[in-house]
Scaffold this active site. Structure first.
Site, PDB file in Angstrom:
ATOM      1  N   ASN A  13     -17.464 -44.422   9.376  1.00  0.00           N
ATOM      2  CA  ASN A  13     -17.655 -43.312  10.321  1.00  0.00           C
ATOM      3  C   ASN A  13     -18.908 -42.556   9.920  1.00  0.00           C
ATOM      4  O   ASN A  13     -19.227 -42.432   8.731  1.00  0.00           O
ATOM      5  CB  ASN A  13     -16.452 -42.359  10.268  1.00  0.00           C
ATOM      6  CG  ASN A  13     -16.628 -41.172  11.218  1.00  0.00           C
ATOM      7  OD1 ASN A  13     -16.872 -41.338  12.399  1.00  0.00           O
ATOM      8  ND2 ASN A  13     -16.551 -39.960  10.668  1.00  0.00           N
ATOM      9  N   HIS A  23     -20.761 -38.904  10.017  1.00  0.00           N
ATOM     10  CA  HIS A  23     -20.411 -37.488  10.189  1.00  0.00           C
ATOM     11  C   HIS A  23     -21.684 -36.657  10.007  1.00  0.00           C
ATOM     12  O   HIS A  23     -22.442 -36.902   9.052  1.00  0.00           O
ATOM     13  CB  HIS A  23     -19.343 -37.088   9.158  1.00  0.00           C
ATOM     14  CG  HIS A  23     -18.855 -35.688   9.321  1.00  0.00           C
ATOM     15  ND1 HIS A  23     -17.989 -35.319  10.323  1.00  0.00           N
ATOM     16  CD2 HIS A  23     -19.142 -34.553   8.634  1.00  0.00           C
ATOM     17  CE1 HIS A  23     -17.759 -34.021  10.239  1.00  0.00           C
ATOM     18  NE2 HIS A  23     -18.443 -33.530   9.224  1.00  0.00           N
ATOM     19  N   ASN A  33     -26.136 -42.963  18.476  1.00  0.00           N
ATOM     20  CA  ASN A  33     -25.923 -43.745  17.247  1.00  0.00           C
ATOM     21  C   ASN A  33     -25.660 -45.202  17.595  1.00  0.00           C
ATOM     22  O   ASN A  33     -26.134 -46.123  16.919  1.00  0.00           O
ATOM     23  CB  ASN A  33     -24.755 -43.169  16.434  1.00  0.00           C
ATOM     24  CG  ASN A  33     -25.192 -41.995  15.570  1.00  0.00           C
ATOM     25  OD1 ASN A  33     -25.895 -42.183  14.592  1.00  0.00           O
ATOM     26  ND2 ASN A  33     -24.799 -40.814  15.951  1.00  0.00           N
TER      27      ASN A  33
END
Ligand code: GRF
Length: 192
Positions: free
Chosen positions: A107, A109, A14
């Site tokens: 964030n 997920h 990522n």
């Protein structure tokens, strides 16, 4: 230009997606620091190869909690960080930092939150749970990080189908591809 700090714990694909988006000029942002709790995280190597300052900061290296928090905070301040990106970061950010950077922490997920979030729901466990539940769809979510950590406001979500013959690994790979697409899009939301 938006100054980013990216927190990682593992392979950093990522992170790599963000590096590539910034390098190509697609994303008007610059990664000023990569921080990992895991000194062996390949993501640190990705940062170094991209000429980005990489830091190993963990509670093992800094057992004194105040020093640990101050060390992290000093990097964020010195680099004038505008947005903190948690990309496969397996630790909870210190609450002092979550409060100080409230509204400026995201964030990623690997599931369609609020499903499959919370304690123990990370990495391959998530995909195993999705398959065990017989869900027909999974996907990835980018959300704001607040004091309840993975219950923050959802910014972007994208679905993928779950195939009948999927293993947790094959589903993880399909979700990861989507993660790489939506994380740069989420960062873009913060660019004025
Ligand atoms: C990703 O699946 C992410 O959603 C999860 O951990 C994995 C990190 O992968 N939190 P990478 O380190 O970015 O390759």
């Amino acid at each position: 230009m938006l100054n980013l700090a990216v927190f990682i714990s593992g392979g950093g694909t990522n992170l790599q997606s963000l590096i590539d988006s910034c390098r190509s000029g697609k994303l008007k942002a610059e990664i000023k620091a990569v921080i990992s709790n895991n000194s062996k995280a390949f993501g640190l190597e990705r940062a170094r190869q991209a000429g980005i300052e990489a830091f190993h900061i963990s509670q093992v290296v800094y057992p004194d909690n105040a020093v640990y928090i101050n060390t992290m905070t000093k990097i964020l301040e010195d680099k004038n960080i505008d947005l903190i990106v948690l990309a496969g970061y397996m630790k909870l950010l210190p609450i002092d930092i979550v409060r100080k950077y409230s509204g400026m922490i995201i964030n990623i997920h690997p599931a369609l939150l609020p499903k499959y979030g919370g304690k123990g729901m990370y990495g391959i466990n998530v995909h195993k749970a999705v398959i065990d539940a017989g869900d027909k769809f999974s996907g990835a979510t980018v959300h704001l990080v607040d004091e309840k950590y993975d219950q923050g406001k959802i910014l972007i979500q994208r679905q993928v189908p779950v195939m009948a013959d999927d293993t947790p690994e094959s589903l993880a790979a399909r979700v990861l591809e989507i993660e790489h697409q939506i994380l740069p899009l989420a960062v873009e939301l913060f660019i004025k």
